[in-house]
Design a protein around this motif. Structure first.
Motif, short mmCIF file in Angstrom:
data_model
loop_
_atom_site.label_atom_id
_atom_site.label_comp_id
_atom_site.label_asym_id
_atom_site.label_seq_id
_atom_site.Cartn_x
_atom_site.Cartn_y
_atom_site.Cartn_z
N TRP A 1 0.69 -1.34 -0.04
CA TRP A 1 -0.06 -0.07 -0.15
C TRP A 1 0.84 1.19 -0.03
O TRP A 1 0.70 2.07 -0.88
N GLN A 2 1.81 1.26 0.80
CA GLN A 2 2.81 2.42 0.89
C GLN A 2 3.36 2.72 -0.38
O GLN A 2 3.61 3.69 -1.08
N GLU A 3 3.82 1.49 -1.19
CA GLU A 3 4.78 1.54 -2.35
C GLU A 3 3.69 2.21 -3.30
O GLU A 3 4.17 3.09 -4.20
N LEU A 4 2.56 1.63 -3.29
CA LEU A 4 1.46 2.22 -4.37
C LEU A 4 1.29 3.52 -4.13
O LEU A 4 1.06 4.33 -5.18
N HIS A 5 1.22 4.31 -3.01
CA HIS A 5 1.00 5.73 -2.58
C HIS A 5 2.43 6.32 -3.34
O HIS A 5 2.14 7.42 -3.92
N GLY A 6 3.40 5.86 -2.93
CA GLY A 6 4.83 6.26 -3.73
C GLY A 6 4.66 6.46 -5.04
O GLY A 6 5.01 7.20 -6.08
N HIS A 7 4.24 5.37 -5.93
CA HIS A 7 4.11 5.18 -7.52
C HIS A 7 2.88 6.29 -7.88
O HIS A 7 3.39 6.87 -8.65
N LEU A 8 1.98 6.24 -7.20
CA LEU A 8 0.89 7.03 -7.63
C LEU A 8 1.34 8.54 -7.40
O LEU A 8 1.09 9.62 -8.21
N ARG A 9 2.16 9.16 -6.40
CA ARG A 9 2.55 10.44 -5.93
C ARG A 9 3.54 10.66 -7.30
O ARG A 9 3.62 11.94 -7.57
N VAL A 10 4.46 9.80 -7.64
CA VAL A 10 5.41 10.15 -8.80
C VAL A 10 4.34 10.42 -10.07
O VAL A 10 4.62 11.43 -10.64
N LEU A 11 3.52 9.43 -10.20
CA LEU A 11 2.44 9.80 -11.49
C LEU A 11 1.88 11.14 -11.54
O LEU A 11 1.65 11.79 -12.51
N CYS A 12 1.60 11.67 -10.16
CA CYS A 12 1.11 12.86 -10.01
C CYS A 12 1.87 14.07 -10.51
O CYS A 12 1.44 15.19 -10.32
N GLN A 13 3.09 13.85 -10.54
CA GLN A 13 3.97 14.94 -11.10
C GLN A 13 3.58 15.21 -12.44
O GLN A 13 4.23 16.41 -12.72
#
Length: 173
Positions: free
Chosen positions: A106-118
């Motif tokens: 879950w935390q890694e997914l959050h990190g991936h999505l945060r990168v995508l949102c850049q």
């Protein structure tokens, strides 16, 4: 010399063996079912990416696959936006499927999505497809991930720092 045999004897022993065998079979059946479900998910993901790839490469197919209303945009930029939105969808779906398959937590997914949102294009895609997520069951994993993505976008918009990698915390899983 007396040899002592350990173990159960009698009819209780056979019943215990049957219970243990039934339990082991149930565990194997669950594991096999999970394995089959995972294979089906992976195959579905492959097909989704195959269709997205075809649509990204062909503007006529992109117009069929993309349901985002681009009528407010100038005609010359619509094919480019469709391809970007389809690619953003592929990136989001890849992250979601990686989580569902257990490749990331879950935390890694959050990190991936945060990168995508850049990416401005990803954020624009996310806003343009908001109504697509309205039909998701609120308790579904996809709806929960969508709410996390919404929160990431909101947190990044509200942040007073350029250090985007420290903005926001994941929702509870």
């Amino acid at each position: 010399m007396v040899t002592r045999k350990l173990g159960l004897r009698g009819p209780g022993s056979a019943a215990t063996g049957l219970v243990l065998a039934a339990g082991a079979l149930a565990v194997l059946t669950r594991q096999q079912r999970r394995c089959i479900e995972l294979r089906l998910q992976i195959e579905q993901q492959r097909m989704h990416f195959h269709l997205l790839s075809k649509a990204i490469d062909d503007p006529e197919l992109a117009a069929v696959m993309s349901t985002v209303d681009l009528s407010s945009r100038p005609e010359p930029e619509r094919p480019r936006l469709r391809r970007q939105y389809l690619f953003a969808n592929a990136l989001y779906t890849h992250a979601l499927q990686s989580y569902l398959a257990g490749y990331i937590n879950w935390q890694e997914l959050h990190g991936h999505l945060r990168v995508l949102c850049q990416s401005h294009a990803v954020r624009e895609y996310w806003e343009a497809t908001r109504h697509h997520r309205d039909s998701l069951a609120r308790a579904s994993t996809e709806a929960h991930v969508g709410r996390m993505m919404d929160r990431i976008v909101r947190d990044l918009d509200d942040a007073d720092t350029d250090e985007w990698w420290v903005v926001g915390q994941p929702l509870e899983e």
